[in-house]
Design a protein around this motif. Structure first.
Motif, PDB file in Angstrom:
ATOM      1  N   ILE A 186      -5.074  -2.960   1.262  1.00  0.00           N
ATOM      2  CA  ILE A 186      -3.908  -3.840   1.045  1.00  0.00           C
ATOM      3  C   ILE A 186      -4.387  -5.269   0.766  1.00  0.00           C
ATOM      4  O   ILE A 186      -3.917  -5.931  -0.162  1.00  0.00           O
ATOM      5  N   ALA A 187      -5.361  -5.729   1.573  1.00  0.00           N
ATOM      6  CA  ALA A 187      -5.869  -7.103   1.398  1.00  0.00           C
ATOM      7  C   ALA A 187      -6.535  -7.268   0.029  1.00  0.00           C
ATOM      8  O   ALA A 187      -6.389  -8.299  -0.626  1.00  0.00           O
ATOM      9  N   GLU A 188      -7.228  -6.225  -0.412  1.00  0.00           N
ATOM     10  CA  GLU A 188      -7.870  -6.261  -1.742  1.00  0.00           C
ATOM     11  C   GLU A 188      -6.806  -6.374  -2.827  1.00  0.00           C
ATOM     12  O   GLU A 188      -6.886  -7.206  -3.723  1.00  0.00           O
ATOM     13  N   GLU A 189      -5.790  -5.509  -2.705  1.00  0.00           N
ATOM     14  CA  GLU A 189      -4.733  -5.442  -3.717  1.00  0.00           C
ATOM     15  C   GLU A 189      -3.975  -6.768  -3.817  1.00  0.00           C
ATOM     16  O   GLU A 189      -3.581  -7.181  -4.882  1.00  0.00           O
ATOM     17  N   PHE A 221       6.463   0.741   7.423  1.00  0.00           N
ATOM     18  CA  PHE A 221       5.940   1.792   6.537  1.00  0.00           C
ATOM     19  C   PHE A 221       5.054   2.723   7.369  1.00  0.00           C
ATOM     20  O   PHE A 221       4.473   2.288   8.372  1.00  0.00           O
ATOM     21  N   HIS A 222       4.943   3.976   6.923  1.00  0.00           N
ATOM     22  CA  HIS A 222       4.108   4.931   7.652  1.00  0.00           C
ATOM     23  C   HIS A 222       3.043   5.500   6.717  1.00  0.00           C
ATOM     24  O   HIS A 222       3.373   6.031   5.657  1.00  0.00           O
ATOM     25  N   LEU A 223       1.798   5.383   7.118  1.00  0.00           N
ATOM     26  CA  LEU A 223       0.699   5.894   6.302  1.00  0.00           C
ATOM     27  C   LEU A 223      -0.030   6.995   7.083  1.00  0.00           C
ATOM     28  O   LEU A 223       0.020   7.034   8.308  1.00  0.00           O
ATOM     29  N   ARG A 224      -0.708   7.855   6.327  1.00  0.00           N
ATOM     30  CA  ARG A 224      -1.347   8.996   6.996  1.00  0.00           C
ATOM     31  C   ARG A 224      -2.844   8.748   7.196  1.00  0.00           C
ATOM     32  O   ARG A 224      -3.550   8.325   6.262  1.00  0.00           O
ATOM     33  N   GLY A 225      -3.312   9.001   8.395  1.00  0.00           N
ATOM     34  CA  GLY A 225      -4.688   8.660   8.757  1.00  0.00           C
ATOM     35  C   GLY A 225      -5.671   9.810   8.700  1.00  0.00           C
ATOM     36  O   GLY A 225      -5.582  10.686   7.828  1.00  0.00           O
ATOM     37  N   ALA A 226      -6.594   9.805   9.633  1.00  0.00           N
ATOM     38  CA  ALA A 226      -7.696  10.766   9.634  1.00  0.00           C
ATOM     39  C   ALA A 226      -8.117  11.006  11.077  1.00  0.00           C
ATOM     40  O   ALA A 226      -7.788  10.220  11.964  1.00  0.00           O
ATOM     41  N   ILE A 227      -8.854  12.091  11.276  1.00  0.00           N
ATOM     42  CA  ILE A 227      -9.448  12.294  12.605  1.00  0.00           C
ATOM     43  C   ILE A 227     -10.729  13.102  12.469  1.00  0.00           C
ATOM     44  O   ILE A 227     -10.813  14.004  11.632  1.00  0.00           O
ATOM     45  N   ARG A 258      -5.520   5.786  -1.105  1.00  0.00           N
ATOM     46  CA  ARG A 258      -5.161   4.423  -1.509  1.00  0.00           C
ATOM     47  C   ARG A 258      -3.729   4.323  -2.057  1.00  0.00           C
ATOM     48  O   ARG A 258      -3.060   3.322  -1.877  1.00  0.00           O
ATOM     49  N   SER A 259      -3.271   5.400  -2.697  1.00  0.00           N
ATOM     50  CA  SER A 259      -1.939   5.324  -3.313  1.00  0.00           C
ATOM     51  C   SER A 259      -0.838   5.168  -2.256  1.00  0.00           C
ATOM     52  O   SER A 259       0.280   4.754  -2.579  1.00  0.00           O
ATOM     53  N   ILE A 305       4.041  -0.502  -0.052  1.00  0.00           N
ATOM     54  CA  ILE A 305       3.916  -1.791   0.657  1.00  0.00           C
ATOM     55  C   ILE A 305       3.690  -2.915  -0.358  1.00  0.00           C
ATOM     56  O   ILE A 305       4.310  -3.968  -0.292  1.00  0.00           O
ATOM     57  N   ILE A 306       2.813  -2.658  -1.316  1.00  0.00           N
ATOM     58  CA  ILE A 306       2.494  -3.676  -2.330  1.00  0.00           C
ATOM     59  C   ILE A 306       3.750  -4.004  -3.142  1.00  0.00           C
ATOM     60  O   ILE A 306       4.075  -5.163  -3.382  1.00  0.00           O
TER      61      ILE A 306
END
Ligand SMILES: Cc1cc2nc3c(=O)[nH]c(=O)nc-3n(C[C@H](O)[C@H](O)[C@H](O)COP(=O)(O)O)c2cc1C
Length: 181
Positions: free
Chosen positions: A22-25, A114-120, A168-169, A174-175
């Motif tokens: 997000i910061a990059e974008e 917003f809800h984003l999907r993570g990892a484990i 990334r998409s 948010i953007i």
């Protein structure tokens, strides 16, 4: 041009990855929650906070809740990062239900979520988290099949494995929201 800060709290890196994207974008400031106080956010017009979901709670969300009086005149955005699939309304309803416990009605009105999907990666979990997940697995396995939520089923099918749903998409809404603000 609005000044934007992205703040994140991430234990295993998924939320951090989204915050960096997000910061990059947006070509804006990026801060880790533990290195920042609300006063440091004073110069910013927009604050985006991202935190990993742990047992339904958003880690680090107190930066918004405890400092709401200082931050409430800014555009405030919260993104959660969890394993449950956010394209499933049942899952997002469950997250929203947990958020209502920590966000006052005014905060809910003011903070765009917003809800984003993570990892484990279970091999990388700390001892306490491994134990929590093992306990949750046992409890979920005992439930009646019909009573399982989609989130429970996803949890059971990924338990013990390494899964990474970061993409990334997922930051694009948010953007877009920021650009339209
Ligand atoms: C102890 C524990 C509890 C978790 N609880 C939830 C949860 O309630 N909902 C969810 O969607 N994901 C849950 N997760 C998955 C994390 O949210 C996911 O791994 C996320 O990517 C973590 O973000 P981070 O890597 O930035 O710390 C949990 C993971 C652990 C280890």
């Amino acid at each position: 041009m609005k000044k934007i800060a992205v703040v994140y709290q991430s234990k295993y890196g998924a939320t951090q990855k989204y915050a960096q994207w997000i910061a990059e974008e947006l070509s804006c400031g990026l801060f880790e929650r533990k290195n920042i106080e609300a006063a440091d956010l004073e110069p910013y017009d927009t604050v985006i906070f991202g935190g990993g979901l742990y047992a339904g709670g958003v880690s680090g969300i107190d930066i918004l809740t405890k400092n709401f009086d200082q931050l409430c005149n800014k555009d405030l955005i919260l993104f959660t990062c969890g394993l449950a699939d956010p394209s499933d309304k049942e899952n997002t309803d469950h997250i929203k239900q947990s958020l209502r416990k920590v966000l006052t009605p005014l905060m809910q009105e003011k903070i765009k979520v917003f809800h984003l999907r993570g990892a484990i990666d279970y091999s990388k979990l700390g001892l306490a988290h491994k134990a929590m997940m093992a306990m949750l697995y046992k409890m979920t396995a005992k439930k009646e099949k019909d009573s399982l939520r989609n989130e429970d089923k996803e949890f059971m099918s990924t338990y013990g494995k390494t899964v990474d749903f970061t993409n990334r998409s997922m930051i694009f809404p948010i953007i877009r929201y920021i650009q339209e603000c």
